[in-house]
Motif scaffolding. Structure first.
Motif, short mmCIF file in Angstrom:
data_model
loop_
_atom_site.label_atom_id
_atom_site.label_comp_id
_atom_site.label_asym_id
_atom_site.label_seq_id
_atom_site.Cartn_x
_atom_site.Cartn_y
_atom_site.Cartn_z
N THR A 25 0.81 -1.06 -0.14
CA THR A 25 -0.06 0.16 -0.12
C THR A 25 0.68 1.20 0.25
N THR A 26 1.88 1.23 0.83
CA THR A 26 2.81 2.46 0.95
C THR A 26 3.38 2.54 -0.56
N ARG A 27 4.02 1.37 -1.05
CA ARG A 27 4.39 1.86 -2.40
C ARG A 27 3.89 2.39 -3.62
N ILE A 28 2.38 1.73 -3.69
CA ILE A 28 1.54 2.17 -4.54
C ILE A 28 1.11 3.57 -4.36
N LEU A 29 0.88 3.81 -3.13
CA LEU A 29 0.45 5.56 -2.81
C LEU A 29 1.78 6.33 -3.18
N ALA A 30 2.73 6.09 -2.72
CA ALA A 30 4.15 6.96 -3.09
C ALA A 30 4.39 6.93 -4.32
N GLU A 31 4.12 5.90 -5.11
CA GLU A 31 4.64 5.97 -6.33
C GLU A 31 3.61 6.77 -7.42
N ALA A 32 2.45 6.78 -6.61
CA ALA A 32 1.40 7.89 -7.27
C ALA A 32 1.37 9.26 -6.92
N GLY A 33 2.62 9.49 -6.41
CA GLY A 33 2.94 10.91 -5.91
C GLY A 33 2.59 11.31 -4.36
N ALA A 34 2.13 10.54 -3.57
CA ALA A 34 1.59 10.98 -2.22
C ALA A 34 3.02 10.76 -1.62
N THR A 35 2.96 11.72 -0.36
CA THR A 35 3.96 11.60 0.80
C THR A 35 3.24 10.56 1.82
N VAL A 36 4.14 9.73 2.00
CA VAL A 36 3.68 8.56 2.87
C VAL A 36 4.23 8.52 4.25
N ILE A 37 3.56 8.73 5.28
CA ILE A 37 4.46 8.51 6.50
C ILE A 37 4.02 7.12 6.98
N VAL A 38 5.25 6.59 7.50
CA VAL A 38 5.14 5.17 7.81
C VAL A 38 5.61 4.92 9.32
N PRO A 39 4.74 4.79 10.25
CA PRO A 39 5.20 4.54 11.48
C PRO A 39 5.48 3.07 12.02
N ALA A 40 6.50 3.24 12.62
CA ALA A 40 7.23 1.81 13.22
C ALA A 40 7.42 1.95 14.43
N ARG A 41 7.42 0.81 15.18
CA ARG A 41 7.85 0.75 16.72
C ARG A 41 9.11 0.82 16.79
N THR A 42 10.15 0.26 15.76
CA THR A 42 11.48 0.53 15.54
C THR A 42 11.97 0.76 14.02
N PRO A 43 11.96 2.19 13.99
CA PRO A 43 11.89 2.73 12.59
C PRO A 43 13.28 2.31 11.70
N GLU A 44 14.30 1.98 12.37
CA GLU A 44 15.75 1.56 11.83
C GLU A 44 15.57 0.14 11.34
N LYS A 45 14.63 -0.61 11.74
CA LYS A 45 14.21 -1.95 11.18
C LYS A 45 13.55 -1.79 9.82
N ALA A 46 12.51 -0.87 9.87
CA ALA A 46 11.69 -0.69 8.84
C ALA A 46 12.49 -0.11 7.41
N LEU A 47 13.67 0.59 7.85
CA LEU A 47 14.11 1.51 6.81
C LEU A 47 14.60 0.48 5.75
N ALA A 48 15.34 -0.64 5.84
CA ALA A 48 15.19 -1.52 4.87
C ALA A 48 14.41 -1.74 3.99
N SER A 49 13.15 -1.95 4.34
CA SER A 49 11.87 -2.23 3.58
C SER A 49 11.50 -1.00 2.60
N VAL A 50 11.63 0.02 3.02
CA VAL A 50 11.06 1.25 2.50
C VAL A 50 12.08 2.28 1.88
N SER A 51 13.24 2.06 2.04
CA SER A 51 14.51 3.01 1.69
C SER A 51 14.53 3.14 0.09
N ALA A 52 13.98 2.28 -0.60
CA ALA A 52 14.13 2.41 -1.93
C ALA A 52 12.68 3.01 -2.76
N ILE A 53 11.93 3.22 -1.80
CA ILE A 53 10.74 3.84 -2.08
C ILE A 53 10.79 5.59 -2.02
N SER A 54 10.83 6.50 -3.00
CA SER A 54 10.78 7.58 -2.77
C SER A 54 9.51 8.34 -2.10
#
Length: 331
Positions: free
Chosen positions: A51-80
């Protein structure tokens, strides 16, 4: 912006032209989301990540909250267009702090996808003593949505997507003992209750938000093998047809219910942005359409049971949620 549209969306399919094999990118239907702001809880894995990827690639700014953001970084780092934030849905203080930081950015919130969750977990409790599936899947999102309300109003046309499940068919809400304080804990009953809560939340939220241009939907994405199944044993997965002869988790065949991740995210994206749902809300959706209401004694399958869309139960749950969280939505 207030609206005075008192129409009630009927819980019946609109024949969207989509279906179980529709992928999230198709459900977007070419929407340009430039300038839109979205928050996707659980947006760094499984359905949330898609969902994050589709919304972001369509132009949205997507905020992804995570309990440990550093662990989530690898998942979303390639999505602008993605911003990582800190949030623990089991911690009321963390929820308030995240919402305050977002509100201080003075941005409107056009899309809120409440998709983080746990399933069939052993009995545990949050910092308030509430059963963890009810706490994460419903109460944490109830508090988060309440705290973000000013930004949703500011959007002058926002959508909230509450990710429910066909699991709602397992159980309604036990209003006398939602946190298993006086009854024996059953991980599936607890899960079913929390998924019913997700659906009822959308019913009452839409009722309260419509005059402010805020529409809410609940979604059954389908059965998808993701990290959500981490609490299930191999035997349980095998019984669900989700374990192959090599011990790998996944489905070997797909149908109206068993889906890939891009197919599972399709109904979430459809409810979040598709113009087919303009002027609608407060309904449970599946297979990229509004689901059919079915009788309470129907066998498990497509559709939504009465206890998950009953407006009286929705209001009762709202009042219970306010009491348990100590949080009230602005009038």
């Amino acid at each position: 912006m207030k609206k005075n549209n008192n129409d009630i969306t009927i819980q019946t399919p609109i024949h969207s032209g989509f279906g179980p094999r529709t992928m999230a990118i198709e459900a977007l239907q070419g929407e340009d989301l430039s300038g839109k702001v979205a928050i996707v809880t659980g947006g760094y894995s499984g359905l949330g990540l898609e969902t994050t990827r589709i919304l972001a690639e369509a132009g949205a700014t997507v905020i992804v909250p995570a309990r440990t953001p550093e662990k989530a970084l690898a998942s979303v780092s390639a999505i602008s267009g993605v911003e990582l934030e800190s949030l623990d849905l089991l911690d009321p203080t963390s929820i308030d702090a995240f919402a305050e930081r977002f509100l201080n950015s003075n941005r409107p919130l056009h899309i809120l996808v409440d998709s983080a969750g746990i399933m069939a977990s052993p009995l545990s409790r949050d910092k308030r003593g509430y059963e963890s599936q009810f706490a994460i899947n419903h109460l944490g999102h109830f508090q988060l949505t309440a705290k973000l309300w000013p930004a949703l109003v500011k959007a002058e046309g926002a959508r909230v997507v509450s990710v429910s499940s066909r699991g709602h068919m397992i159980s309604g809400i036990d209003f006398s003992d939602p946190n298993f304080e006086n009854r024996e804990y059953d991980k599936w009953i607890a899960y079913g209750q929390s998924k019913t809560a997700n659906a009822l939340f959308a019913v009452e939220l839409d009722k309260r938000g419509e005059n402010y241009g805020i529409r809410a939907f609940s979604v059954h994405p389908g059965s998808i093998v993701t990290d959500l199944s981490r609490n299930l044993s191999d035997d349980e997965m095998r019984a669900m047809g989700a374990l192959d002869e090599h011990g790998q988790r996944g489905f070997s065949v797909y149908n109206d219910e068993l889906k890939t991740i891009p197919e599972g995210a399709a109904t979430i994206v459809w409810c979040a942005v598709n113009k087919q749902l303009e002027g609608m809300g407060g309904v449970y959706c599946e297979n990229v359409d509004i689901a059919q209401a079915v009788p309470s004694d129907n066998p498990p399958g497509p559709g939504v049971k009465p206890w998950a869309v009953n407006p009286v139960y929705a209001e009762q749950l709202w009042q219970l949620s306010e009491k348990l969280t100590g949080v009230k939505f602005p009038e």
